[in-house]
Motif scaffolding. Structure first.
Motif, PDB file in Angstrom:
ATOM      1  N   PRO A  83       0.825  -1.200   0.000  1.00 10.22           N
ATOM      2  CA  PRO A  83       0.000   0.000   0.000  1.00 10.22           C
ATOM      3  C   PRO A  83       0.862   1.255   0.000  1.00 10.22           C
ATOM      4  O   PRO A  83       1.895   1.336   0.673  1.00 10.22           O
ATOM      5  CB  PRO A  83      -0.802  -0.127   1.306  1.00 10.22           C
ATOM      6  N   SER A  84       0.452   2.229  -0.760  1.00  9.02           N
ATOM      7  CA  SER A  84       1.172   3.491  -0.810  1.00  9.02           C
ATOM      8  C   SER A  84       0.177   4.619  -0.605  1.00  9.02           C
ATOM      9  O   SER A  84      -1.021   4.417  -0.542  1.00  9.02           O
ATOM     10  CB  SER A  84       1.865   3.650  -2.173  1.00  9.02           C
ATOM     11  N   THR A  85       0.685   5.812  -0.542  1.00  6.48           N
ATOM     12  CA  THR A  85      -0.193   6.948  -0.342  1.00  6.48           C
ATOM     13  C   THR A  85      -0.940   7.249  -1.629  1.00  6.48           C
ATOM     14  O   THR A  85      -0.437   6.991  -2.723  1.00  6.48           O
ATOM     15  CB  THR A  85       0.639   8.183   0.054  1.00  6.48           C
ATOM     16  N   PRO A  86      -2.171   7.796  -1.524  1.00  8.06           N
ATOM     17  CA  PRO A  86      -2.927   8.125  -2.716  1.00  8.06           C
ATOM     18  C   PRO A  86      -2.186   9.146  -3.565  1.00  8.06           C
ATOM     19  O   PRO A  86      -1.307   9.858  -3.093  1.00  8.06           O
ATOM     20  CB  PRO A  86      -4.235   8.692  -2.151  1.00  8.06           C
ATOM     21  N   GLY A  87      -2.558   9.229  -4.830  1.00  8.30           N
ATOM     22  CA  GLY A  87      -1.947  10.238  -5.671  1.00  8.30           C
ATOM     23  C   GLY A  87      -1.609   9.734  -7.058  1.00  8.30           C
ATOM     24  O   GLY A  87      -1.142  10.489  -7.887  1.00  8.30           O
ATOM     25  N   VAL A  88      -1.856   8.490  -7.350  1.00  8.15           N
ATOM     26  CA  VAL A  88      -1.620   7.983  -8.695  1.00  8.15           C
ATOM     27  C   VAL A  88      -2.785   8.386  -9.574  1.00  8.15           C
ATOM     28  O   VAL A  88      -3.930   8.048  -9.282  1.00  8.15           O
ATOM     29  CB  VAL A  88      -1.486   6.446  -8.702  1.00  8.15           C
ATOM     30  N   ASP A  89      -2.522   9.140 -10.617  1.00  5.36           N
ATOM     31  CA  ASP A  89      -3.587   9.589 -11.504  1.00  5.36           C
ATOM     32  C   ASP A  89      -3.553   8.773 -12.777  1.00  5.36           C
ATOM     33  O   ASP A  89      -2.706   8.973 -13.632  1.00  5.36           O
ATOM     34  CB  ASP A  89      -3.406  11.072 -11.822  1.00  5.36           C
ATOM     35  N   THR A  90      -4.461   7.819 -12.897  1.00  3.78           N
ATOM     36  CA  THR A  90      -4.528   6.986 -14.103  1.00  3.78           C
ATOM     37  C   THR A  90      -5.463   7.584 -15.129  1.00  3.78           C
ATOM     38  O   THR A  90      -5.634   7.027 -16.204  1.00  3.78           O
ATOM     39  CB  THR A  90      -5.024   5.578 -13.757  1.00  3.78           C
ATOM     40  N   THR A 149       1.948  -0.350  -4.930  1.00  2.92           N
ATOM     41  CA  THR A 149       3.153  -0.335  -5.750  1.00  2.92           C
ATOM     42  C   THR A 149       3.359  -1.715  -6.334  1.00  2.92           C
ATOM     43  O   THR A 149       3.054  -2.727  -5.713  1.00  2.92           O
ATOM     44  CB  THR A 149       4.395   0.056  -4.927  1.00  2.92           C
ATOM     45  N   LEU A 150       3.876  -1.746  -7.547  1.00  2.00           N
ATOM     46  CA  LEU A 150       4.117  -2.993  -8.249  1.00  2.00           C
ATOM     47  C   LEU A 150       5.412  -2.847  -9.025  1.00  2.00           C
ATOM     48  O   LEU A 150       5.545  -1.963  -9.870  1.00  2.00           O
ATOM     49  CB  LEU A 150       2.954  -3.302  -9.198  1.00  2.00           C
ATOM     50  N   ASP A 151       6.391  -3.697  -8.685  1.00  2.00           N
ATOM     51  CA  ASP A 151       7.698  -3.629  -9.335  1.00  2.00           C
ATOM     52  C   ASP A 151       8.286  -2.223  -9.271  1.00  2.00           C
ATOM     53  O   ASP A 151       8.870  -1.721 -10.236  1.00  2.00           O
ATOM     54  CB  ASP A 151       7.598  -4.085 -10.795  1.00  2.00           C
ATOM     55  N   GLY A 152       8.089  -1.573  -8.147  1.00  4.39           N
ATOM     56  CA  GLY A 152       8.703  -0.279  -7.922  1.00  4.39           C
ATOM     57  C   GLY A 152       7.931   0.913  -8.461  1.00  4.39           C
ATOM     58  O   GLY A 152       8.366   2.054  -8.268  1.00  4.39           O
ATOM     59  N   GLN A 153       6.809   0.703  -9.110  1.00 10.00           N
ATOM     60  CA  GLN A 153       6.043   1.835  -9.632  1.00 10.00           C
ATOM     61  C   GLN A 153       4.665   1.897  -8.985  1.00 10.00           C
ATOM     62  O   GLN A 153       4.090   0.878  -8.607  1.00 10.00           O
ATOM     63  CB  GLN A 153       5.897   1.749 -11.158  1.00 10.00           C
ATOM     64  N   GLN A 154       4.154   3.099  -8.846  1.00 11.83           N
ATOM     65  CA  GLN A 154       2.836   3.269  -8.267  1.00 11.83           C
ATOM     66  C   GLN A 154       1.777   2.902  -9.299  1.00 11.83           C
ATOM     67  O   GLN A 154       1.863   3.292 -10.463  1.00 11.83           O
ATOM     68  CB  GLN A 154       2.638   4.713  -7.799  1.00 11.83           C
ATOM     69  N   VAL A 155       0.782   2.170  -8.852  1.00 14.25           N
ATOM     70  CA  VAL A 155      -0.285   1.724  -9.743  1.00 14.25           C
ATOM     71  C   VAL A 155      -1.618   1.789  -9.008  1.00 14.25           C
ATOM     72  O   VAL A 155      -1.666   1.915  -7.789  1.00 14.25           O
ATOM     73  CB  VAL A 155      -0.050   0.266 -10.219  1.00 14.25           C
ATOM     74  N   THR A 156      -2.685   1.710  -9.774  1.00 10.09           N
ATOM     75  CA  THR A 156      -4.019   1.540  -9.214  1.00 10.09           C
ATOM     76  C   THR A 156      -4.437   0.102  -9.438  1.00 10.09           C
ATOM     77  O   THR A 156      -4.384  -0.395 -10.570  1.00 10.09           O
ATOM     78  CB  THR A 156      -5.034   2.493  -9.873  1.00 10.09           C
ATOM     79  N   LEU A 197      -3.218  -0.718 -13.315  1.00  8.24           N
ATOM     80  CA  LEU A 197      -2.957   0.327 -14.292  1.00  8.24           C
ATOM     81  C   LEU A 197      -1.890   1.273 -13.751  1.00  8.24           C
ATOM     82  O   LEU A 197      -1.911   1.615 -12.563  1.00  8.24           O
ATOM     83  CB  LEU A 197      -4.225   1.127 -14.594  1.00  8.24           C
ATOM     84  N   ASN A 198      -0.960   1.688 -14.625  1.00 10.11           N
ATOM     85  CA  ASN A 198       0.072   2.624 -14.173  1.00 10.11           C
ATOM     86  C   ASN A 198      -0.463   4.055 -14.168  1.00 10.11           C
ATOM     87  O   ASN A 198      -1.658   4.285 -14.390  1.00 10.11           O
ATOM     88  CB  ASN A 198       1.339   2.485 -15.025  1.00 10.11           C
ATOM     89  N   SER A 199       0.416   5.009 -13.906  1.00  5.64           N
ATOM     90  CA  SER A 199      -0.012   6.408 -13.773  1.00  5.64           C
ATOM     91  C   SER A 199      -0.551   6.985 -15.069  1.00  5.64           C
ATOM     92  O   SER A 199      -1.218   8.020 -15.065  1.00  5.64           O
ATOM     93  CB  SER A 199       1.163   7.264 -13.276  1.00  5.64           C
ATOM     94  N   GLU A 200      -0.275   6.318 -16.190  1.00  5.19           N
ATOM     95  CA  GLU A 200      -0.797   6.766 -17.482  1.00  5.19           C
ATOM     96  C   GLU A 200      -2.066   6.017 -17.879  1.00  5.19           C
ATOM     97  O   GLU A 200      -2.588   6.206 -18.983  1.00  5.19           O
ATOM     98  CB  GLU A 200       0.282   6.585 -18.560  1.00  5.19           C
ATOM     99  N   GLY A 201      -2.547   5.152 -16.992  1.00  4.36           N
ATOM    100  CA  GLY A 201      -3.763   4.410 -17.285  1.00  4.36           C
ATOM    101  C   GLY A 201      -3.548   3.212 -18.179  1.00  4.36           C
ATOM    102  O   GLY A 201      -4.512   2.649 -18.715  1.00  4.36           O
ATOM    103  N   LEU A 202      -2.293   2.758 -18.321  1.00  9.39           N
ATOM    104  CA  LEU A 202      -1.974   1.607 -19.163  1.00  9.39           C
ATOM    105  C   LEU A 202      -1.897   0.335 -18.323  1.00  9.39           C
ATOM    106  O   LEU A 202      -1.393   0.363 -17.194  1.00  9.39           O
ATOM    107  CB  LEU A 202      -0.639   1.824 -19.871  1.00  9.39           C
TER     108      LEU A 202
END
Length: 293
Positions: A29-36, A174-181, A223-228
């Motif tokens: 779990p990470s802090t909110p803020g990922v914009d997909t 987080t997944l593999d070091g990147q923030q995701v939804t 989904l990553n921060s770009e929605g992919l």
């Protein structure tokens, strides 16, 4: 809805192979803020439409698919261009006990190189994509069609939508070091089969038992921060379904029945989105026409 003459294990395998993948995910779990670009309260229709459109717009990615099924670990790896006007793909597949296979899609022609096919001087065989699909009749258990669909996340996303998937939970992780939804989705197994083009008659005791025992299929979409899409994951336990079907058919399973063999794991992982992809057909002098289907 079409009928498919499948045994209980056949239905399980077809569903597992079509979903394509395997493994587990550890999300922190990470802090909110990922914009997909997709509201966390979105419905399945909006979520799938947005992710599919972003996939099409970005066009290319590297993908890895692992399938844990019937005691086997099947791995697929490849790269693909998802441009609807000119899709292209190169996939390698490793199956324990069956060696490796390589498939390429270039200019609507499928090129295949597998153990036991072709000849020493012409190891590749080719067939137009439309002829292959027509010959297989959309058979979801066909490994060639399975591998082609496995590379394109829009196929799986559309199947989730058509199956009436419901979003049960959304969280930032987080997944593999990147923030995701992370979207936790539940799918009806029968509807999933139908959306894959393998519609089946539910009147039989086998399928009634299968549906009753499975309940819903849990899925995870990241989904990553770009929605992919960066990962699509599914885990299904068919062991109780197989036991139920065996009982209805008057075939009681032994006490030492390997239930673990009927627990399926499927994961499709995507990375390097937007990286240019160049896929070429094999040298012409190494290719022959595939035998008539």
């Amino acid at each position: 809805m079409r009928k498919a003459g499948l045994t209980a294990s056949g239905v399980a395998l077809a569903l597992a192979l079509t979903a394509c993948g395997g493994g587990t995910v550890s999300g922190t779990p990470s802090t909110p803020g990922v914009d997909t670009g997709v509201p966390v309260s979105t419905g399945i229709e909006q979520l799938i439409a947005s992710a599919s459109q972003k996939t099409t717009d970005t066009e290319s990615a590297h993908f890895t698919t692992e399938v844990g099924t019937f005691g086997m670990a099947i791995r697929m790896e490849g790269r693909a261009s998802f441009d609807p006007a000119n899709p292209a793909m190169a996939v390698t597949m490793s199956v324990p006990g069956h060696g490796q296979a390589e498939i390429r899609l270039v200019d609507d022609v499928v090129y295949m190189k597998t153990d036991g096919m072709g000849s020493a001087d012409k190891p590749w065989q080719k067939v137009p994509l439309d002829e292959l699909a027509e010959a297989q009749g959309g058979d979801i258990s066909d490994p060639t069609i399975t591998m082609m669909d496995a590379g394109d996340p829009t196929k799986m996303l559309e199947q989730i939508r058509e199956a009436g998937g419901e979003i049960k939970k959304t969280e930032q992780t987080t997944l593999d070091g990147q923030q995701v939804t992370q979207y936790t989705i539940e799918v009806d197994p029968l509807e999933m089969m139908d959306s894959m083009g393998g519609g089946i008659d539910v009147d039989g005791a086998e399928l009634a038992g299968l549906v009753d025992s499975i309940g819903v299929i849990p899925m995870e979409l990241y989904l990553n921060s770009e929605g992919l899409p960066v990962r699509i994951e599914m885990h299904v336990d068919f062991s109780e379904a197989v036991k139920e079907i065996g009982a209805r058919m008057g075939e009681e399973l032994p006490a030492d029945f390997p239930t673990e063999a009927f627990k399926m794991s499927m994961v499709m992982t995507y990375e390097e989105w937007g990286t240019p992809v160049s896929i070429e057909a094999p040298p012409a002098d190494q290719v022959s026409d595939a035998p008539a289907f």
